[in-house]
Scaffold this motif. Structure first.
Motif, mmCIF file in Angstrom:
data_model
loop_
_atom_site.group_PDB
_atom_site.id
_atom_site.type_symbol
_atom_site.label_atom_id
_atom_site.label_comp_id
_atom_site.label_asym_id
_atom_site.label_seq_id
_atom_site.Cartn_x
_atom_site.Cartn_y
_atom_site.Cartn_z
ATOM 1 N N ARG A 142 -14.439 -3.242 5.425
ATOM 2 C CA ARG A 142 -14.690 -1.717 5.954
ATOM 3 C C ARG A 142 -15.394 -1.623 6.852
ATOM 4 N N GLY A 143 -15.025 -0.075 7.663
ATOM 5 C CA GLY A 143 -15.453 -0.002 8.421
ATOM 6 C C GLY A 143 -14.537 0.380 9.420
ATOM 7 N N LEU A 144 -13.176 -0.727 8.551
ATOM 8 C CA LEU A 144 -12.411 -0.853 10.616
ATOM 9 C C LEU A 144 -11.115 -0.603 9.975
ATOM 10 N N GLU A 145 -10.528 -0.006 10.874
ATOM 11 C CA GLU A 145 -8.767 0.357 10.574
ATOM 12 C C GLU A 145 -8.372 -0.274 11.513
ATOM 13 N N VAL A 146 -6.627 -0.605 11.713
ATOM 14 C CA VAL A 146 -6.026 -0.992 12.634
ATOM 15 C C VAL A 146 -4.447 -0.217 12.584
ATOM 16 N N GLU A 147 -4.761 0.728 13.748
ATOM 17 C CA GLU A 147 -3.821 2.029 13.935
ATOM 18 C C GLU A 147 -1.999 1.251 14.238
ATOM 19 N N LEU A 148 -1.029 0.576 14.051
ATOM 20 C CA LEU A 148 0.013 0.181 14.454
ATOM 21 C C LEU A 148 1.290 1.079 14.049
ATOM 22 N N SER A 149 2.352 0.441 14.656
ATOM 23 C CA SER A 149 4.017 1.052 13.853
ATOM 24 C C SER A 149 4.299 0.385 12.574
ATOM 25 N N PRO A 150 5.280 1.467 12.097
ATOM 26 C CA PRO A 150 5.024 0.640 10.439
ATOM 27 C C PRO A 150 6.164 -0.789 10.465
ATOM 28 N N ALA A 151 7.344 -0.477 11.564
ATOM 29 C CA ALA A 151 7.904 -1.826 11.974
ATOM 30 C C ALA A 151 7.336 -2.425 12.377
ATOM 31 N N ASP A 152 6.373 -2.589 12.702
ATOM 32 C CA ASP A 152 5.084 -4.011 13.641
ATOM 33 C C ASP A 152 4.901 -4.211 12.459
ATOM 34 N N LEU A 153 4.420 -3.650 11.395
ATOM 35 C CA LEU A 153 3.516 -4.217 10.006
ATOM 36 C C LEU A 153 4.775 -4.674 9.053
ATOM 37 N N THR A 154 5.884 -4.361 9.128
ATOM 38 C CA THR A 154 7.025 -4.273 8.639
ATOM 39 C C THR A 154 7.092 -6.143 8.753
ATOM 40 N N THR A 155 7.633 -6.180 10.777
ATOM 41 C CA THR A 155 7.782 -7.045 11.036
ATOM 42 C C THR A 155 6.517 -8.509 10.591
ATOM 43 N N LEU A 156 5.797 -8.329 10.276
ATOM 44 C CA LEU A 156 4.234 -9.261 11.141
ATOM 45 C C LEU A 156 4.076 -9.295 10.055
ATOM 46 N N THR A 157 4.321 -8.959 8.474
ATOM 47 C CA THR A 157 3.790 -9.086 6.973
ATOM 48 C C THR A 157 5.421 -9.668 6.239
ATOM 49 N N ASN A 158 6.328 -9.771 6.813
ATOM 50 C CA ASN A 158 7.559 -9.691 6.039
ATOM 51 C C ASN A 158 7.645 -8.780 5.215
ATOM 52 N N ALA A 159 7.149 -7.460 5.450
ATOM 53 C CA ALA A 159 6.884 -7.409 3.472
ATOM 54 C C ALA A 159 8.835 -6.141 3.816
ATOM 55 N N VAL A 160 8.351 -5.941 2.703
ATOM 56 C CA VAL A 160 9.530 -5.123 1.466
ATOM 57 C C VAL A 160 9.527 -3.559 1.842
ATOM 58 N N LEU A 161 10.464 -2.513 2.718
ATOM 59 C CA LEU A 161 9.971 -1.115 2.128
ATOM 60 C C LEU A 161 10.803 -0.871 1.237
ATOM 61 N N ALA A 162 10.342 -0.134 0.683
ATOM 62 C CA ALA A 162 10.371 -0.162 -1.679
ATOM 63 C C ALA A 162 9.070 1.325 -1.324
ATOM 64 N N PRO A 163 9.662 2.117 -2.291
ATOM 65 C CA PRO A 163 9.068 3.540 -2.625
ATOM 66 C C PRO A 163 8.657 3.156 -4.143
ATOM 67 N N ILE A 164 6.724 2.686 -3.623
ATOM 68 C CA ILE A 164 5.910 2.110 -4.343
ATOM 69 C C ILE A 164 4.678 2.403 -4.980
ATOM 70 N N GLY A 165 4.348 3.743 -4.309
ATOM 71 C CA GLY A 165 3.800 4.766 -4.276
ATOM 72 C C GLY A 165 4.166 6.169 -4.913
ATOM 73 N N ARG A 166 2.767 6.442 -5.640
ATOM 74 C CA ARG A 166 3.319 7.651 -6.451
ATOM 75 C C ARG A 166 1.789 8.874 -6.372
ATOM 76 N N ASP A 167 2.273 9.692 -6.352
ATOM 77 C CA ASP A 167 1.485 11.076 -5.788
ATOM 78 C C ASP A 167 -0.003 11.314 -6.738
#
Length: 167
Positions: A142-167
């Motif tokens: 808490r109180g600590l964030e990292v800023e990075l490119s979405p591409a790097d986050l996707t690569t490092l976590t093996n993430a799937v990109l998908a529309p999972i957010g709602r407003d």
């Protein structure tokens, strides 16, 4: 973005910043004084850093058909559990028990990072992240964030990109 130095990492790194340093990706650490009375960890982070809430992403752990899955969505919105389940080929999703999420990831609620987890969980990143050159996610405290490119986050976590957010 400046690459985090080895000296900084050794003097207070979290598993997330250690993972980023080991991967050799560019990232910036942002720290701020966490207010335990603030109603939203993510909105507090956006306000404290002066960053638009659509660039600050929260990490949520859900149970999808009996397996824990991470959903990473903008703090300004919420997680669409049906969409998360669909993104990983599941049928049903519910928010995970907070204590189980903490034990599994190695992080405390409000500081769960998609990076450097104790047990690496399947990760889905909301596709709105691609609209930004950089996004911010929890650095594991808490109180600590990292800023990075979405591409790097996707690569490092093996993430799937998908529309999972709602407003």
């Amino acid at each position: 973005m400046a690459k985090n130095s080895k000296k900084q990492q050794q003097s207070g790194g979290t598993p997330a910043t250690v993972a980023l340093t080991a991967a050799g990706v560019d990232f910036t650490v942002h720290s701020y004084d966490h207010d335990p009375s603030h109603p939203s960890y993510g909105e507090e982070a956006a306000e404290a850093m002066g960053v638009s809430p659509d660039r600050v992403f929260k990490t949520l752990v859900a149970d999808v058909d009996g397996s824990l899955v991470v959903g990473v969505v903008p703090v300004a919105g919420s997680l669409d559990l049906k969409a998360l389940a669909a993104a990983v080929g599941g049928k049903r999703a519910a928010m995970a028990d907070p204590a189980l999420a903490e034990r599994t990831t190695g992080y405390v609620r409000g500081g769960i990072s998609p990076l450097g987890q104790r047990k690496k969980l399947r990760t889905v990143l909301d596709d709105s992240a691609d609209a930004h050159a950089t996004i911010c996610v929890s650095a594991g405290r808490r109180g600590l964030e990292v800023e990075l490119s979405p591409a790097d986050l996707t690569t490092l976590t093996n993430a799937v990109l998908a529309p999972i957010g709602r407003d």
